[in-house]
Design a protein around this motif. Structure first.
Motif, short mmCIF file in Angstrom:
data_model
loop_
_atom_site.label_atom_id
_atom_site.label_comp_id
_atom_site.label_asym_id
_atom_site.label_seq_id
_atom_site.Cartn_x
_atom_site.Cartn_y
_atom_site.Cartn_z
N LEU A 153 4.43 -11.11 83.25
CA LEU A 153 4.13 -11.21 82.15
C LEU A 153 2.60 -10.13 80.83
N ARG A 154 3.14 -8.91 81.66
CA ARG A 154 1.60 -7.97 81.63
C ARG A 154 1.86 -7.33 80.35
N ASN A 155 1.65 -6.31 80.18
CA ASN A 155 1.59 -5.88 78.52
C ASN A 155 0.31 -4.31 78.63
N GLN A 156 1.37 -3.06 77.91
CA GLN A 156 0.42 -1.67 78.45
C GLN A 156 1.08 -1.51 77.18
N GLY A 157 0.07 -0.76 75.82
CA GLY A 157 1.08 0.52 75.19
C GLY A 157 1.41 0.21 74.36
N GLY A 158 1.20 -1.75 73.86
CA GLY A 158 1.75 -2.40 73.09
C GLY A 158 3.38 -2.61 73.52
N LYS A 159 3.82 -2.17 74.84
CA LYS A 159 4.87 -2.50 75.63
C LYS A 159 5.15 -3.95 76.45
N ASP A 206 -3.68 -2.38 92.38
CA ASP A 206 -1.97 -2.19 91.08
C ASP A 206 -1.60 -0.98 90.76
N ARG A 207 -0.47 -1.04 91.51
CA ARG A 207 0.51 0.71 91.49
C ARG A 207 0.83 1.07 90.21
N GLY A 208 1.41 0.43 88.89
CA GLY A 208 1.27 0.65 87.86
C GLY A 208 2.04 -0.29 87.47
N PHE A 209 2.26 0.14 85.71
CA PHE A 209 2.68 -0.93 84.93
C PHE A 209 4.58 -0.75 84.87
N ILE A 210 5.14 -1.41 84.55
CA ILE A 210 6.56 -1.18 84.65
C ILE A 210 7.83 -1.78 83.34
N PRO A 211 6.83 -1.31 82.57
CA PRO A 211 7.77 -1.50 80.76
C PRO A 211 9.24 -2.25 81.31
N ARG A 212 9.32 -2.87 80.07
CA ARG A 212 10.44 -4.27 80.63
C ARG A 212 11.19 -4.10 78.67
N GLY A 233 7.34 -14.23 95.71
CA GLY A 233 6.57 -12.52 95.30
C GLY A 233 6.17 -12.32 94.06
N THR A 234 5.83 -12.87 93.19
CA THR A 234 5.14 -12.68 91.67
C THR A 234 3.80 -13.31 91.70
N VAL A 235 2.86 -13.17 90.55
CA VAL A 235 1.58 -13.60 90.38
C VAL A 235 1.63 -13.84 88.70
N ARG A 236 1.15 -14.56 87.58
CA ARG A 236 0.93 -14.37 86.38
C ARG A 236 -0.80 -14.08 86.39
N LEU A 237 -1.60 -13.99 87.48
CA LEU A 237 -3.08 -14.23 87.17
C LEU A 237 -3.96 -13.12 88.11
N VAL A 238 -4.08 -11.87 88.47
CA VAL A 238 -4.38 -11.54 89.50
C VAL A 238 -6.10 -11.70 89.50
N ASP A 285 9.53 3.74 88.11
CA ASP A 285 9.23 4.02 86.91
C ASP A 285 7.37 3.20 86.97
N LEU A 286 7.37 3.85 87.35
CA LEU A 286 5.57 3.55 87.16
C LEU A 286 4.83 3.48 86.53
N GLN A 287 4.31 3.51 85.70
CA GLN A 287 3.27 3.80 84.58
C GLN A 287 1.27 4.08 85.35
N PRO A 288 0.97 4.60 85.35
CA PRO A 288 -0.43 4.78 85.12
C PRO A 288 -0.98 3.86 84.79
N ILE A 289 -2.46 3.00 85.15
CA ILE A 289 -2.27 1.41 84.36
C ILE A 289 -3.78 2.52 83.04
N THR A 290 -3.74 2.36 81.99
CA THR A 290 -4.42 2.45 80.87
C THR A 290 -5.75 2.07 80.45
N PRO A 291 -6.72 2.15 80.42
CA PRO A 291 -8.11 1.28 79.78
C PRO A 291 -7.13 0.74 77.94
N PRO A 292 -8.41 -0.43 77.56
CA PRO A 292 -7.77 -0.41 76.87
C PRO A 292 -8.57 0.72 75.52
N GLU A 293 -7.68 1.11 73.86
CA GLU A 293 -7.87 1.32 73.55
C GLU A 293 -9.30 1.79 72.30
#
Length: 268
Positions: free
Chosen positions: A84-90, A110-116, A157-162, A192-200
């Motif tokens: 349940l993560r979000n990045q770049g509106g995805k 955190d090796r990266g974000f995987i969009p769903r 193998g899953t977690v909600r909060l880190v 398909d791992l996308q780098p972690i980005t800071p807030p806009e």
């Protein structure tokens, strides 16, 4: 009438106080957003630091989004999927993998974000991390907290909060507090791992929300004044009608007394 006005005044005071508090809360969030933006900009203009200079104790808000580098090897057996993560509106998930640093520390990466895709399920098999010696550059991130402990517990193998303190209780080693959101890796990653980005670096809608709440306060006060003014106007009209009716009744009585015939005695 007075009881109605008193109840209305009490309602407006309570409602106005609530709206003002909500407006102040939005202004407080705006100030926090500005401070975060300033911190991210300052860190962006600074050189990347070795992780040891930052991860020497508890990680709070201040060092967040500072860039650090770390060299070590991944522990693929204990990686987790943050849901349940979000990045770049995805929407999507993130892959968390512990790393044994060359200095002997265990640091969560955190090796990266995987969009769903919309309507799709989260991936069941996570991409394997690079093997051997790897140098990672990433953002410092603090542990996440929640009043519900279950949100921080790993499950299948899953977690909600880190939260690295909680995760350390389920690992054969102790993680440093906080973790690193990967920006770049010396060894290419699979999947398909996308780098972690800071807030806009925007101020968000907080100022407009604050102005809306303050506007609602003014509307409540003006609305109450209009209701009181309407009551006063209706009261004056009712008083005028009663006075007019009383005057008409008095005129009729005077007219009737003047036009009534006089009775004369039989002797006359």
């Amino acid at each position: 009438m007075w009881m109605r006005w008193l109840a209305l005044l009490l309602f407006v005071v309570l409602l106005g106080s609530l709206f003002v508090r909500l407006g102040e809360w939005q202004l407080h969030r705006l100030e926090q957003r500005r401070e975060t933006n300033a911190r991210i900009t300052a860190f962006h203009n600074q050189p990347v630091k070795p992780y040891q200079e930052v991860f020497g104790g508890p990680i709070g808000d201040d060092p967040q989004w500072q860039r650090v580098s770390v060299t070590g090897s991944y522990d693929a057996k204990h990686q987790l999927q943050a849901m349940l993560r979000n990045q770049g509106g995805k929407a999507g998930s993130e892959v968390l993998t512990p790393m044994r640093t060359e200095q002997g520390d265990w640091l969560l990466v955190d090796r990266g974000f995987i969009p769903r895709a919309q309507g799709a399920n989260e991936i069941a098999v996570l991409p394997d991390p690079p093997t051997g010696r790897v140098t990672v550059t990433g953002y410092v991130k603090r542990s996440e907290y929640d009043d519900k402990p279950n949100a921080m517990l790993p499950e299948q193998g899953t977690v909600r909060l880190v939260n690295t303190e909680v995760l350390s209780q389920h690992l054969p080693y102790t993680l440093l507090d906080g973790y690193v959101g990967l920006i770049d890796s010396s060894v290419p990653q699979a999947g398909d791992l996308q780098p972690i980005t800071p807030p806009e670096l925007t101020e968000g809608p907080h100022l407009s929300y604050a102005l809306q709440w303050f506007t609602f306060t003014v509307i409540a006060v003006i609305g109450a004044a209009i209701l009181v003014r309407g009551d006063l106007r209706d009261r004056r009209k009712a008083l005028a009608r009663r006075e007019k009716a009383a005057a008409q009744a008095e005129n009729r009585e005077s007219t009737d007394s003047l036009t009534a015939p006089r009775r004369t005695g039989e002797d006359e």
